[in-house]
Design an enzyme around this catalytic site. Structure first.
Site, PDB file in Angstrom:
ATOM      1  N   SER A  88      25.275 -17.982  -7.275  1.00  0.00           N
ATOM      2  CA  SER A  88      24.243 -18.707  -8.010  1.00  0.00           C
ATOM      3  C   SER A  88      23.077 -18.962  -7.058  1.00  0.00           C
ATOM      4  O   SER A  88      23.067 -18.449  -5.941  1.00  0.00           O
ATOM      5  CB  SER A  88      24.798 -19.991  -8.612  1.00  0.00           C
ATOM      6  OG  SER A  88      25.092 -20.894  -7.590  1.00  0.00           O
ATOM      7  N   GLU A 119      10.144 -14.261 -10.447  1.00  0.00           N
ATOM      8  CA  GLU A 119      10.586 -13.997 -11.823  1.00  0.00           C
ATOM      9  C   GLU A 119      10.758 -15.322 -12.550  1.00  0.00           C
ATOM     10  O   GLU A 119      10.829 -16.374 -11.925  1.00  0.00           O
ATOM     11  CB  GLU A 119      11.944 -13.268 -11.786  1.00  0.00           C
ATOM     12  CG  GLU A 119      11.900 -11.941 -11.057  1.00  0.00           C
ATOM     13  CD  GLU A 119      13.290 -11.448 -10.638  1.00  0.00           C
ATOM     14  OE1 GLU A 119      14.290 -11.918 -11.219  1.00  0.00           O
ATOM     15  OE2 GLU A 119      13.358 -10.612  -9.732  1.00  0.00           O
ATOM     16  N   LYS A 121      13.039 -17.996 -14.499  1.00  0.00           N
ATOM     17  CA  LYS A 121      14.453 -18.342 -14.524  1.00  0.00           C
ATOM     18  C   LYS A 121      14.828 -18.613 -15.983  1.00  0.00           C
ATOM     19  O   LYS A 121      14.543 -19.666 -16.541  1.00  0.00           O
ATOM     20  CB  LYS A 121      14.742 -19.563 -13.660  1.00  0.00           C
ATOM     21  CG  LYS A 121      16.226 -19.842 -13.552  1.00  0.00           C
ATOM     22  CD  LYS A 121      16.518 -20.859 -12.474  1.00  0.00           C
ATOM     23  CE  LYS A 121      18.004 -21.071 -12.294  1.00  0.00           C
ATOM     24  NZ  LYS A 121      18.695 -21.562 -13.484  1.00  0.00           N
ATOM     25  N   ASP A 123      16.945 -19.526 -19.081  1.00  0.00           N
ATOM     26  CA  ASP A 123      18.029 -20.490 -19.220  1.00  0.00           C
ATOM     27  C   ASP A 123      19.079 -19.971 -20.202  1.00  0.00           C
ATOM     28  O   ASP A 123      19.138 -20.376 -21.354  1.00  0.00           O
ATOM     29  CB  ASP A 123      17.458 -21.835 -19.692  1.00  0.00           C
ATOM     30  CG  ASP A 123      18.431 -22.971 -19.433  1.00  0.00           C
ATOM     31  OD1 ASP A 123      19.464 -22.720 -18.775  1.00  0.00           O
ATOM     32  OD2 ASP A 123      18.158 -24.089 -19.878  1.00  0.00           O
ATOM     33  N   ARG A 142      30.184 -14.673 -15.849  1.00  0.00           N
ATOM     34  CA  ARG A 142      30.227 -15.033 -14.440  1.00  0.00           C
ATOM     35  C   ARG A 142      31.540 -15.723 -14.060  1.00  0.00           C
ATOM     36  O   ARG A 142      32.004 -15.598 -12.928  1.00  0.00           O
ATOM     37  CB  ARG A 142      29.053 -15.949 -14.131  1.00  0.00           C
ATOM     38  CG  ARG A 142      29.047 -16.446 -12.726  1.00  0.00           C
ATOM     39  CD  ARG A 142      27.676 -16.911 -12.307  1.00  0.00           C
ATOM     40  NE  ARG A 142      27.775 -17.635 -11.065  1.00  0.00           N
ATOM     41  CZ  ARG A 142      27.865 -18.950 -10.977  1.00  0.00           C
ATOM     42  NH1 ARG A 142      27.864 -19.679 -12.060  1.00  0.00           N
ATOM     43  NH2 ARG A 142      27.971 -19.526  -9.805  1.00  0.00           N
ATOM     44  N   TYR A 226      18.080  -9.980 -20.413  1.00  0.00           N
ATOM     45  CA  TYR A 226      17.114  -9.518 -19.407  1.00  0.00           C
ATOM     46  C   TYR A 226      17.862  -9.218 -18.112  1.00  0.00           C
ATOM     47  O   TYR A 226      18.594 -10.084 -17.614  1.00  0.00           O
ATOM     48  CB  TYR A 226      16.081 -10.601 -19.092  1.00  0.00           C
ATOM     49  CG  TYR A 226      14.983 -10.748 -20.124  1.00  0.00           C
ATOM     50  CD1 TYR A 226      14.230  -9.655 -20.530  1.00  0.00           C
ATOM     51  CD2 TYR A 226      14.681 -11.996 -20.654  1.00  0.00           C
ATOM     52  CE1 TYR A 226      13.225  -9.795 -21.462  1.00  0.00           C
ATOM     53  CE2 TYR A 226      13.664 -12.146 -21.583  1.00  0.00           C
ATOM     54  CZ  TYR A 226      12.941 -11.043 -21.982  1.00  0.00           C
ATOM     55  OH  TYR A 226      11.945 -11.182 -22.892  1.00  0.00           O
ATOM     56  N   LYS A 288      12.275 -14.338  -4.889  1.00  0.00           N
ATOM     57  CA  LYS A 288      13.242 -13.521  -4.149  1.00  0.00           C
ATOM     58  C   LYS A 288      12.519 -12.741  -3.058  1.00  0.00           C
ATOM     59  O   LYS A 288      11.437 -12.186  -3.319  1.00  0.00           O
ATOM     60  CB  LYS A 288      13.925 -12.518  -5.089  1.00  0.00           C
ATOM     61  CG  LYS A 288      14.710 -13.172  -6.195  1.00  0.00           C
ATOM     62  CD  LYS A 288      15.258 -12.154  -7.184  1.00  0.00           C
ATOM     63  CE  LYS A 288      15.972 -12.907  -8.311  1.00  0.00           C
ATOM     64  NZ  LYS A 288      16.416 -12.017  -9.388  1.00  0.00           N
ATOM     65  N   LYS A 312      12.821 -25.336  -9.845  1.00  0.00           N
ATOM     66  CA  LYS A 312      13.071 -25.873 -11.189  1.00  0.00           C
ATOM     67  C   LYS A 312      11.887 -26.693 -11.693  1.00  0.00           C
ATOM     68  O   LYS A 312      11.221 -27.369 -10.923  1.00  0.00           O
ATOM     69  CB  LYS A 312      14.321 -26.755 -11.158  1.00  0.00           C
ATOM     70  CG  LYS A 312      15.573 -26.034 -10.670  1.00  0.00           C
ATOM     71  CD  LYS A 312      16.353 -25.415 -11.784  1.00  0.00           C
ATOM     72  CE  LYS A 312      17.280 -26.434 -12.359  1.00  0.00           C
ATOM     73  NZ  LYS A 312      18.429 -25.877 -13.036  1.00  0.00           N
ATOM     74  N   CYS A 404      23.051 -46.000 -51.318  1.00  0.00           N
ATOM     75  CA  CYS A 404      21.820 -45.317 -50.935  1.00  0.00           C
ATOM     76  C   CYS A 404      20.740 -46.370 -50.647  1.00  0.00           C
ATOM     77  O   CYS A 404      20.465 -47.219 -51.499  1.00  0.00           O
ATOM     78  CB  CYS A 404      21.366 -44.394 -52.069  1.00  0.00           C
ATOM     79  SG  CYS A 404      19.716 -43.710 -51.808  1.00  0.00           S
ATOM     80  N   CYS A 407      17.813 -45.879 -53.606  1.00  0.00           N
ATOM     81  CA  CYS A 407      18.011 -46.180 -55.026  1.00  0.00           C
ATOM     82  C   CYS A 407      19.185 -47.118 -55.272  1.00  0.00           C
ATOM     83  O   CYS A 407      19.390 -47.575 -56.392  1.00  0.00           O
ATOM     84  CB  CYS A 407      18.163 -44.894 -55.832  1.00  0.00           C
ATOM     85  SG  CYS A 407      19.725 -44.063 -55.535  1.00  0.00           S
ATOM     86  N   CYS A 422      23.884 -39.318 -51.450  1.00  0.00           N
ATOM     87  CA  CYS A 422      23.538 -40.050 -52.653  1.00  0.00           C
ATOM     88  C   CYS A 422      23.551 -39.016 -53.776  1.00  0.00           C
ATOM     89  O   CYS A 422      22.858 -37.999 -53.703  1.00  0.00           O
ATOM     90  CB  CYS A 422      22.140 -40.653 -52.505  1.00  0.00           C
ATOM     91  SG  CYS A 422      21.445 -41.198 -54.064  1.00  0.00           S
ATOM     92  N   CYS A 427      17.289 -40.362 -57.872  1.00  0.00           N
ATOM     93  CA  CYS A 427      16.909 -41.045 -56.628  1.00  0.00           C
ATOM     94  C   CYS A 427      15.511 -40.585 -56.204  1.00  0.00           C
ATOM     95  O   CYS A 427      15.292 -39.387 -55.978  1.00  0.00           O
ATOM     96  CB  CYS A 427      17.921 -40.753 -55.527  1.00  0.00           C
ATOM     97  SG  CYS A 427      17.458 -41.491 -53.962  1.00  0.00           S
TER      98      CYS A 427
END
Ligand code: IVH
Length: 663
Positions: A88, A119, A121, A123, A142, A226, A288, A312, A404, A407, A422, A427
């Site tokens: 990681s 690049e 990151k 998620d 992984r 990707y 990188k 981040k 409700c 009403c 309801c 209503c």
């Protein structure tokens, strides 16, 4: 929790406490896909533990969470041991931390000029694709970084992953599997309609999908991929990315080859400001070292390479106090609890409300009024309560009302459903919501028919259902507050224009439970007109590809209600479209039409995907498991347990030749 100081020194206690917390959160995150704290908070715990262990190396044990890369692999999939571990990335939470990293890199490299490939990151979750002689042989998650789970069947359903490369090479490609925001919202919409729990964010949805044992379900979730790593490698990371592209996979287009740290910083700042322009979530950028020789020289720790860093973005999370829980009544009568919050800044906007979905969610969170809560604004845009962070003594339990709130009629919770509804036909809250739904962009596109106007139309008894909109007069509208002759005229024109929209919009707009936009389009194309849909039996409905039993029942029941048929009649008289322009060719003619088919073993003359397409083109449906409902089983080479089960149940079994003849 008070610390135990009696049995040992406080440092050892704190270390043990941290390890337990981290283990718990790792389990929730990696195994259950149900995180209860933010990544940032998790990193803080980990950092504290790392620091204490560094200061007290004598206390490090092999089972400490710092001594391994990630979580445990799940049980249900076979495992694969990586020749090269899936590492990681180290995280930097500020430009300062990025500068520190750059300083270390240049020092170790012995030169100031280092090129960086930067690049996004993404998620999602990382997956390794193993290609042998150009053919995809394995897809592996992984796992714990050393051993992953083999999810080849699921990976194969990802359309952007080719089953055969453009070159006949044996390579391993790693990258990120993710779900677009659009797909994520659609998936959650479907789940909500089906009474299933929503996914917290696109990452969890992608992870949950990839762990599905049934590839048929995965195939309906438009996962994407990707690539960012390949073995064997070229001389530069930038060349690796190009190579991955030329082999036929996707590489994220937003990347930059920079020649200085400043270019990395510029890239980071740009994407921090523009992350919302993308249709997928990113949580930072990755820098990188571009030269692979230099990467080798810098090497890796047991966790992460020294030649890369994840920078981040600041979290889109905040904590605040829950002031109250208000109940909203929706179009279907569903009572939805909404959190009223002490206003707080989150991702650039002030948040005052957050949805709580349903009462089970409140129970799951253990939420009470006055609690301090952690809020998150993810890809969903709508902020949500992630967890309770503090339970003050003056907290007050919340109870869902039995009537409700609009009403006053009694509410009901059906078995197997998470929501109370309801059921009153009159209503006003339901009527208002159904008018807003009808007018929405996704349905009949009546711009200008907003909440304030709807409130007045209902309060003044001008509208009792959506068909009444088509009888409103300019004079009636001019009477309303904030309505001049001009805006009244515009609204009348908008309402008129909605008469000539596509038929599927009406199907979506009338609000049949579980029928979203996509289903409405499928139904419109398949049945062509409201009459044919109205007359369809439940079995006929189920035969439509993508319509399951629950949906079929809901549609069928909708048309059995007298008031619904009356509404359709009124809409017809108001001149709304009751048929589609294009109707799909009926598929009933083929022997496969309406049949549920299971494929098992290896077919010689076609791939599974091809066989599936051929069946679907003839109106059949392919499912993964054999049951009494299975029409027949196509058994190829090395067919196993499914074949046995089919024999046991006495279901017809075809070999490949017989199957081809049938096609
Ligand atoms: S490189 C050895 N590049 O972020 C290098 N990772 O903890 C390994 N990720 O597990 C990763 N986008 O799932 C890399 N452009 C990118 C990435 C990326 C997302 C994920 C990946 C990794 C995690 C970092």
């Amino acid at each position: 929790m008070p610390r135990r100081n009696l049995t040992g020194p406080p440092i050892a206690d704190r270390i043990e406490d941290l390890r337990n917390q981290i283990r718990e959160h790792e389990h929730r995150y990696y195994v259950l896909d149900q995180p209860t704290i933010s990544d940032y908070e998790f990193d803080q715990l980990m950092r504290e533990l790392q620091k204490l262990e560094q200061e007290h190396p004598e206390l490090v044990t092999p089972d400490s969470p710092t001594q391994r890369v990630g979580g445990e692999p799940a049980k249900a999939f076979p495992s694969h041991r990586f020749e090269r571990p899936m590492l990681s990335l180290e995280n930097a939470y500020s430009e300062e931390e990025l500068r520190d990293w750059h300083r270390r890199v240049t020092q170790l490299a012995g030169t100031e000029s280092v090129d960086y490939q930067t690049e996004l990151k993404i998620d999602g979750l990382s997956v390794a694709l193993i290609y042998e002689n150009g053919v995809l042989s394995k897809g592996v998650t992984r796992g714990d970084g050393r051993t992953g789970e083999v999810v080849t069947g699921n990976v194969r359903t990802i359309r952007s992953i080719p089953l055969r490369l453009h070159q006949e090479v044996s390579v391993e490609i790693r990258g990120e599997v993710f779900l677009s925001l659009k797909a994520f919202r659609q998936l959650n919409e479907q789940r909500e309609q089906a009474g299933e729990p929503r996914f917290a964010n696109p990452r969890n949805a992608a992870a949950g999908s990839l762990r599905q044992l049934d590839p048929n379900i995965v195939a309906r979730r438009p996962l994407d991929f990707y690539g960012y790593w390949i073995h064997p490698t070229q001389h530069l990371q930038s060349e690796n990315l190009k190579w991955i592209t030329s082999l036929g996979l996707k590489v994220n287009p937003h990347r930059k080859l920079g020649h200085s740290l400043q270019e990395v910083i510029d890239f980071y700042r740009h994407w921090e400001a523009h992350r919302d322009d993308l249709d997928y979530e990113i949580d930072g950028v990755v820098a990188k070292v571009n030269s692979i020789d230099l990467q080798a020289k810098l090497g890796s720790t047991s966790k992460s390479p020294r030649w890369a860093i994840a920078v981040k973005f600041p979290a889109r999370q905040a904590t605040t106090r829950l002031l109250n829980i208000r109940i909203q009544v929706g179009r279907t009568g569903a009572l939805t609890p909404v959190a009223e919050l002490e206003p707080v800044q989150l991702g650039g906007t002030t948040i005052r409300n957050a949805t709580l979905h349903n009462e089970d969610e409140i129970g799951r969170l253990g939420l009470q009024i006055n609690d301090r809560v952690l809020l998150e604004r993810g890809g969903d845009v709508i902020p949500k309560v992630v967890s309770v962070v503090e339970r003050p003594p003056d907290r007050v339990p919340f109870e869902m009302p039995s009537r409700c709130p609009v009403c006053g009629s009694k509410v009901y919770r059906e078995e197997g459903e998470a929501v109370r509804r309801c059921l009153s036909q009159t209503c006003p809250a339901k009527l208002k919501e159904s008018l807003l739904h009808w007018a929405s962009r996704r349905a009949m596109k009546i711009d200008g028919l907003g909440e304030r106007l709807v409130d007045q139309l209902v309060a003044r008894d001008l509208v009792h259902d959506v068909s009444d909109l088509y009888h409103l007069t300019q004079a009636q509208l001019e009477e309303l507050e904030r309505m001049g002759p001009k805006s009244a005229e515009n609204l009348i024109r908008e309402i008129e224009a909605s008469r000539s929209l596509e038929f599927w919009r009406l199907l979506f707009g009338i609000g049949i439970r579980h029928v979203g936009e996509r289903t409405a389009q499928i139904l419109a194309r398949h049945f062509g007109s409201i009459e044919r849909l109205e007359q369809a039996s439940q079995e006929e409905l189920e035969r439509v590809y993508e319509v399951g039993p629950k949906l079929a029942e809901s549609i069928y029941q909708f048309f059995r209600q007298r008031e619904n048929r009356a509404l359709i009649e009124r809409l017809r008289r108001a001149g709304l479209p009751m048929a589609a322009d294009i109707v799909e060719e009926p598929k009933a003619a083929h022997v496969l039409a309406g049949k549920t088919i299971v494929l098992t073993g290896t077919l010689e003359t076609m791939t599974r995907d091809e066989a599936t397409t051929l069946i679907e083109e003839r109106g059949g449906r392919v499912t993964a498991s054999v049951s009494k409902k299975t029409g027949f089983v196509v058994a190829g080479r090395d067919a196993g347990s499914k074949l046995e089960k089919a024999q046991k149940l006495g279901i017809e079994i075809l070999n490949e030749q017989q199957f081809r003849a049938m096609l």
